[in-house]
Design an enzyme around this catalytic site. Structure first.
Site, mmCIF file in Angstrom:
data_model
loop_
_atom_site.group_PDB
_atom_site.id
_atom_site.type_symbol
_atom_site.label_atom_id
_atom_site.label_comp_id
_atom_site.label_asym_id
_atom_site.label_seq_id
_atom_site.Cartn_x
_atom_site.Cartn_y
_atom_site.Cartn_z
ATOM 1 N N PHE A 1 72.249 -84.549 -21.742
ATOM 2 C CA PHE A 1 71.418 -85.254 -22.719
ATOM 3 C C PHE A 1 71.166 -86.663 -22.213
ATOM 4 C CE2 PHE A 1 71.099 -87.859 -26.697
ATOM 5 C CZ PHE A 1 69.869 -87.384 -27.101
ATOM 6 N N ASP B 1 73.267 -90.550 -14.757
ATOM 7 C CA ASP B 1 73.251 -91.065 -16.122
ATOM 8 C C ASP B 1 74.699 -91.339 -16.507
ATOM 9 O OD1 ASP B 1 73.183 -91.584 -18.807
ATOM 10 O OD2 ASP B 1 71.884 -89.899 -19.330
ATOM 11 N N LYS C 1 76.193 -98.269 -23.859
ATOM 12 C CA LYS C 1 77.457 -98.187 -24.578
ATOM 13 C C LYS C 1 78.443 -99.295 -24.203
ATOM 14 C CE LYS C 1 76.905 -93.259 -25.520
ATOM 15 N NZ LYS C 1 76.609 -93.303 -26.947
#
Length: 445
Positions: A166, A254, A282
């Site tokens: 994702f 990623d 994050k």
């Protein structure tokens, strides 16, 4: 003027109309019902709606360390930790001090700042593959920028992604999704035209695809953390590096989740594979909104104003987020990562023992500092097809039983479990004790 949520109740409770913590309206159901009137589904990220586990979400009023409290005053040990954006614990003193010191100097300038330079230097100094870094506001913006950059650099269109990974809500990368899409049982999403994914090739995770000279880039979660937690096979990442080199494609890692979560150098340092570009988010914002792309100088300098690949953002390099990020990275050293890896193993072993002794079939895979959960008597997954064998109904029962015991997990069977610096050994043991009771309830159906 911003009114109080309820003048009769909020006034006596001392609630602020602008910094509202629900002190006057102490009802999860009431807040969520009101939210659904003005926010689609009552949430600003679809996973939060409890759609896959049933029920209504708790509404958080505040958080500290490993704990969150909802507006009703219920306290939970939090294993969500803002889906990995928080690693040191909620409201860590160093983070809150940095934000408190930075805020009076202004919240946004629309101009270069010293802190964005320092955070970029901190990332470049810790991640060997990054010669330069460009900041933005989210992981989604980072992945979309990285793909656009790879296409502009190579002059090619084809993008290769992996089923079950994702990469945020970017049209070209929503041909298949991990937790953010798979939790809802959707193969993609409405609203993405066929043309947006016409040059997106979706292939199985942990298998090296054969590429050709039409491929601009391969983007991959080096550790899959959106379909549970799945480690890369030993030859997978090195195989991707070799295949991208063979055809001149850009390899993008990623690391929005794994960056500064697995260690100072992320997954690429742990597995010894050097990507061309890396996306971050994050942890690098200390819990505030941020994203970044880093990589080889020759590729990064294809971005405007030096090159022809456009990128801009009003809040990019935000001075509050970069202050929080610098405060977080200052505390993330090798000793702490050793401690986090040990604690993740302790947590997984304790949870496995609790579930096994209660007759609830579940395994808790560990990759470095990341922990996953797979419910049901199924083989350890190595790809998305395997991950989908998890018993989602069993997870929903376990989720609600844990919540009733005061432990908050993510409301979706494919999310990672984030054990951080605030989850002491004593807290892990406390969770395990309650997991034993919760697992018995879940096993009983």
């Amino acid at each position: 003027m911003i009114p109080l949520c309820d003048p009769e109740r909020c006034g006596p409770a001392g609630c602020s109309p602008t910094v509202c913590d629900g002190a006057g309206v102490r009802s999860n159901d009431e807040f969520f019902r009101r939210s659904t009137n003005v926010i689609p589904g009552g949430v600003n990220s679809s996973i939060r709606a409890f759609s896959s586990v049933g029920g209504r979400p708790y509404v958080v009023a505040r958080a500290q360390g490993a704990h969150v409290w909802d507006v009703e005053g219920n306290e939970y040990i939090d294993l969500v930790q803002s889906y990995g954006a928080v690693i040191l614990g909620h409201a860590h003193p160093a983070i809150t001090a940095a934000v408190t010191a930075a805020a009076p100097e202004g919240t946004s300038y629309g101009a270069p700042t010293p802190r964005e330079m320092k955070l970029a230097e901190a990332i470049v100094g810790r991640v060997e593959s990054c010669d330069q870094v460009r900041f933005m506001n989210s992981g989604t913006e980072a992945t979309s920028t990285a793909v656009r950059l790879a296409r502009g650099y190579t002059g090619r269109d084809r993008v290769v992604i992996f089923h079950g990974n994702f990469h945020g809500a970017t049209d070209a990368l929503l041909a298949a999704g991990g937790s953010g899409v798979a939790t809802l049982g959707l193969p993609g999403t409405a609203g993405v035209p066929a043309g947006a994914v016409a040059e997106t090739l979706v292939v199985p995770y942990n298998q090296v695809p054969a590429l050709d000279e039409s491929v601009a880039c391969v983007i991959v979660e080096p550790v899959a953390a959106n379909m549970g937690v799945i480690a890369p096979d030993p030859a997978f990442l090195t195989g991707l590096r070799a295949e991208c080199d063979r055809v001149g494609a850009v390899l993008i890692f990623d690391e929005v989740i794994t960056g500064f979560r697995l260690g100072q150098g992320g997954a690429q340092a742990a597995y010894g594979v050097r990507p061309d570009l890396t996306t971050f988010g994050k942890v690098i914002g200390g819990g505030l909104p941020i994203g970044a792309v880093g990589g080889r100088r020759d590729i990064m300098e294809t971005l405007t104003p030096l090159g022809t690949v456009f990128h801009a953002g009003t809040l990019s390099g935000n001075p509050i987020a970069t202050a929080a990020g610098l405060a977080a990275l200052a505390l993330l050293n090798d000793d702490l990562y050793d401690e986090l890896r040990a604690r993740a193993l302790r947590f997984a072993e304790a949870m496995t023992d609790a579930c096994t002794s209660s007759g609830f079939a579940a395994r808790f895979p560990v990759v470095g500092t990341l922990v996953g959960i797979v419910c049901g008597d199924v083989a350890p997954p190595t790809d998305f097809d395997g991950a989908k064998q998890t018993d989602e109904a069993a997870y929903a029962r376990f989720f609600h039983a844990m919540l009733a015991e005061g432990v908050a997990m993510a409301p979706g069977a494919y999310e990672a479990i984030f054990v951080g610096a605030a989850h002491t050994d004593e807290i892990v043991d406390w969770i395990a004790e309650r997991a034993h009771r919760a697992a018995s309830v879940a096993a009983a159906g």
